[in-house]
Design a protein around this motif. Structure first.
Motif, PDB file in Angstrom:
ATOM      1  N   ARG A 122       5.512  28.988  33.750  1.00  0.00           N
ATOM      2  CA  ARG A 122       5.683  30.105  32.824  1.00  0.00           C
ATOM      3  C   ARG A 122       5.108  31.572  33.556  1.00  0.00           C
ATOM      4  N   ASN A 125       9.156  25.642  25.583  1.00  0.00           N
ATOM      5  CA  ASN A 125       9.607  25.735  24.336  1.00  0.00           C
ATOM      6  C   ASN A 125       9.797  24.686  23.275  1.00  0.00           C
ATOM      7  N   ASP A 176      16.584  29.976  24.623  1.00  0.00           N
ATOM      8  CA  ASP A 176      15.538  28.847  24.841  1.00  0.00           C
ATOM      9  C   ASP A 176      16.082  27.682  24.585  1.00  0.00           C
ATOM     10  N   SER A 233       8.034  30.795  17.066  1.00  0.00           N
ATOM     11  CA  SER A 233       8.173  30.199  18.481  1.00  0.00           C
ATOM     12  C   SER A 233       9.660  29.415  18.684  1.00  0.00           C
ATOM     13  N   GLU A 251       5.131  26.603  22.918  1.00  0.00           N
ATOM     14  CA  GLU A 251       5.586  27.816  22.721  1.00  0.00           C
ATOM     15  C   GLU A 251       4.890  28.407  21.328  1.00  0.00           C
ATOM     16  N   PRO A 302      15.411  28.286  29.724  1.00  0.00           N
ATOM     17  CA  PRO A 302      14.525  27.456  28.972  1.00  0.00           C
ATOM     18  C   PRO A 302      13.835  26.543  29.610  1.00  0.00           C
ATOM     19  N   THR A 312       9.823  26.375  17.969  1.00  0.00           N
ATOM     20  CA  THR A 312       9.753  25.073  18.553  1.00  0.00           C
ATOM     21  C   THR A 312      10.054  23.865  17.695  1.00  0.00           C
TER      22      THR A 312
END
Length: 757
Positions: A413, A192, A444, A742, A196, A188, A744
């Motif tokens: 990333r 995130n 994540d 995502s 994300e 993760p 998030t």
């Protein structure tokens, strides 16, 4: 001479409030920058250090990821970048004696501001099981402790390897390589919790999870839409790019629930005229309600479709897929629903449309105001639809501009810090290093917290950052961390995460960006990737804060040698000695980095390829840019409640608190404030400016989440919307309230009630 750190936590019970400002930067920014830098570094060190920030032969600012121009000022930094540098290059030190004087229980009751102000960490520190004081430990023993815990796990997937966006490309590549050779994709990262949603939307629609513009595109744009972003505080050097665009005739539309000083007027401290008068930036301010952005862009798309000649039909025909389904959905966009979702008027939307239709080259910039909603991914897809309609991807002066927060979050990333790696990336790792990396998806941030909470993860290792303070649902996150067998943090300074530990804990002190990195083959440099895909070198120049520090690549390499032992054929010792050997392997694994060492030796570095931008080629499943047609969503607010967004103050970068002021918003000497529209305050029971309330979150799980003791500040927010600073309000964000796709955390749409104290 540098000032001493505060002995006690400052009292924040009575914040002082004045009218918000209507211009950013200028003389006050210079004065504030110099004052804070001198407090941390002293006069001489301030001058020597700041003049190297973001220079081609200097070091990359450890703050935001905004790119540097080709031709740079001698002072190529902003106020908040200078604060970030000062915090890292401080002359203050945290020695083992500090930990003798302060048990963990004491540190846990200190504010994040106080912890950060103590200075740089100088020795590896260990908290044994059952102990209440950290104690010094050798690096060898620290690596042994980590190896003991990792070896004792029933599965490699019981370990979590978190990454902060400050980590260099070289360190990130080694870190993911180690984790995967160990046997897990539990990688993760801070993305995130922020962009994300952008990556998820862009991979699906254009085939690349990054923005499609370069800095020069903003300078050439006819129209720039800045949505859900406050560059005056979060990316101040962006204001210079907007100023240049304005000078060339661009129009700027700001879409935000709060008016922000930096987008009203920019007083450029680099020019006399800028200092005196400044440049008005925003031509049209759309004060949108939280979460109304998808509805706004959907209606604009309908109006474009209804305007003769407004659609770039040749581009749509040649380069896109899914147009008919999208157009059918867009034509159903409803005026009344849009006005309800956005809080805007017809005239405001018509004004925006006129600017859109007059523009041949449009850029849309966005940040957390779009990405941290339940419907964040459909919202960003709708932004893509908006740009595709008029051919505004893949031509100069136009495109997508997600503005990343931390200085190398995009590079990390790119280097493979991702819990769901592409099969092609894993194939390349296998070919280059001769091991079979795990193929199943990892955890994540949100899933890692759940795993720690549920006893399914037992070791937590953080490469930088302040995980506990940055994560949602503070009480749940802290309880989860305390269930771990071991927590490890690679850090430059103290933070909240060092005080919320597993049964055992380690703090591993590392070099900062500002410091020389000497290894066996000589002085090293690292590289970073900015928000627009530029890769360049970063060379520290200061002597390390302590002789006991290790660089991040050295920490990973030594840990890998200890954990993996002779079973690994990876040349970890060689990587530690010479980072050029790491870059050679990056070049072999990651497309776009061919001949890495030679290209990064060029002053300013190089630009990574981006097929949609460079060739109008879209590497999606359809081979084209994809229109999408998701249902329009927006938050529904119960009567007597407000929709809260968490945000930063001006004296803050992510979870690092530089001071207790928010100068542009008129707040001084305190952070526990909630910004409320005066009409909403009256409707909620005549909540006076200066009264105190508890913020109580309401969500479908029925759990009461409370942030006590906030001063009400009457403020020109959008109706129905409120704002308060994080990390203090992260306690209100439910762990399971996340964006679709995502995952998030939904930090920009928290339903709260205000309970008077």
């Amino acid at each position: 001479m540098a000032a001493k750190p505060p002995a006690g936590d400052p009292v924040q019970d009575a914040p002082e409030v004045a009218a918000p400002q209507h211009a950013a930067a200028g003389l006050p920014a210079i004065g504030h920058t110099l004052r804070m830098a001198q407090q941390q570094m002293g006069v001489k060190r301030t001058a020597l250090t700041l003049l190297r920030v973001n220079q081609k032969e200097g070091f990359d600012c450890p703050g935001c990821a905004w790119p540097e121009p080709e031709h740079r000022h001698k002072a190529e930094f902003c106020e908040n970048g200078a604060k970030a540098v000062a915090e890292e290059a401080t002359l203050r030190r945290v020695t083992p004696d500090f930990f003798v004087a302060h048990p963990v229980g004491d540190l846990a009751h200190r504010s994040g501001y106080w912890l950060g102000q103590q200075g740089r960490l100088t020795r590896p520190m260990y908290l044994p099981e059952g102990a209440d004081h950290y104690e010094p430990v050798t690096w060898e023993r620290a690596f042994d402790i980590i190896a003991e815990e990792l070896d004792a796990l029933a599965s490699p997937d019981e370990a979590v390897f978190y990454t902060s966006g400050r980590t260099s490309n070289e360190a990130a590549f080694l870190y993911q390589l180690f984790a995967r050779e160990y046997g897990t994709n539990n990688l993760p990262d801070c993305s995130n919790m922020c962009h994300e949603s952008s990556g998820s939307a862009l991979v699906e629609t254009i085939g690349v999870g990054k923005g499609s513009v370069l800095l020069e595109d903003l300078h050439q744009a006819d129209l720039i839409i800045v949505a859900g972003q406050n560059p005056g505080t979060n990316h101040p050097r962006m204001l210079s790019a907007l100023e240049q665009a304005k000078e060339r005739g661009a129009k700027i539309v700001t879409v935000n629930p709060l008016p922000e000083a930096g987008l009203e007027r920019f007083k450029n401290p680099q020019t006399p005229q800028g200092m005196l008068k400044g440049t008005a930036l925003t031509d049209l301010f759309l004060q949108i309600r939280l979460g109304g952005d998808q509805a706004l862009f959907r209606l604009l798309n309908r109006l474009i479709l209804e305007t003769d000649g407004a659609v770039d039909e040749a581009f749509v025909r040649e380069h896109t897929h899914g147009y008919e389904d999208f157009a059918a959905a867009a034509r159903e966009a409803d005026w009344e629903e849009t006005l309800t979702a956005t809080g805007l008027t017809r005239e405001q939307i018509d004004q925006a449309l006129r600017l859109v239709l007059a523009s041949e080259r449009t850029v849309v910039c966005w940040a957390m105001g779009l990405t941290q909603h339940k419907h964040a991914v459909p919202t960003i897809r709708e932004v893509v639809n908006f740009l595709l309609l008029r051919g505004n991807i893949g031509r100069p002066g136009a495109g997508l501009c997600p503005v990343r927060g931390h200085s190398n979050v995009q590079g990390d990333r790119t280097m493979g810090i991702f819990e769901r790696p592409a099969p092609e990336f894993l194939d390349a790792l296998q070919k280059e290093f001769g091991f079979d990396p795990p193929r199943h998806h990892g955890l994540d941030v949100v899933r890692a917290i759940r795993a720690l909470r549920d006893g399914e993860a037992k070791v937590f290792f953080a490469m930088g950052g302040n995980f506990v303070a940055a994560s949602p649902d503070t009480d749940v996150t802290e309880a989860a961390m305390r269930r771990a067998r071991l927590t490890v943090h690679v850090s430059t300074k103290l933070n909240r995460s060092h005080t919320v530990t597993g049964a055992r804990a380690l703090i591993l002190p590392t070099l900062g960006r500002t410091e020389k990195d000497l290894q066996d083959s000589g002085e090293q440099f690292v590289t970073v990737e900015d928000s627009m895909g530029m890769v360049h070198a970063s060379r520290g120049r200061l002597a390390p804060a302590s002789p006991h520090l290790l660089s991040e690549p050295a920490i990973v390499a030594r840990l890998a040698r200890r954990v993996l032992g002779r079973n690994s054929r990876t040349p970890w010792e060689e990587f530690q000695k010479d980072y050029a050997t790491i870059r050679d392997r990056i070049a072999a694994v990651i497309p776009g980095f061919e001949n890495f060492n030679a290209r990064v030796a060029h002053p300013g570095g190089f630009t990574l390829p981006h097929a949609p931008r460079d060739e109008r080629r879209f590497p999606t499943a359809t081979g084209k840019a994809n229109f999408t047609a998701a249902p329009v969503e927006h938050p529904r607010l119960p009567a007597g409640r407000l929709l809260l967004q968490t945000l930063r103050s001006h004296d803050q970068y992510n979870t690092t608190i530089y001071g207790l002021d928010d100068r542009y918003r008129g707040i001084r000497n305190g952070r526990r404030v909630v910004l409320v529209n005066p009409e909403d305050a009256a409707a909620l029971g005549d909540l006076a400016d200066g009264s105190y309330v508890d913020l109580v979150g309401e969500w479908q799980d029925g759990v009461e989440r409370r942030a006590p003791g906030f001063r009400v500040v009457h403020y020109p927010t959008a109706r129905g919307c409120a704002a308060a600073y994080y990390p203090e309000t992260n306690v209100l964000v439910p762990l399971d309230a996340t964006a679709d796709t995502s995952n998030t955390p939904v930090s920009k749409a928290v339903v709260v009630r205000l309970e008077p104290r």
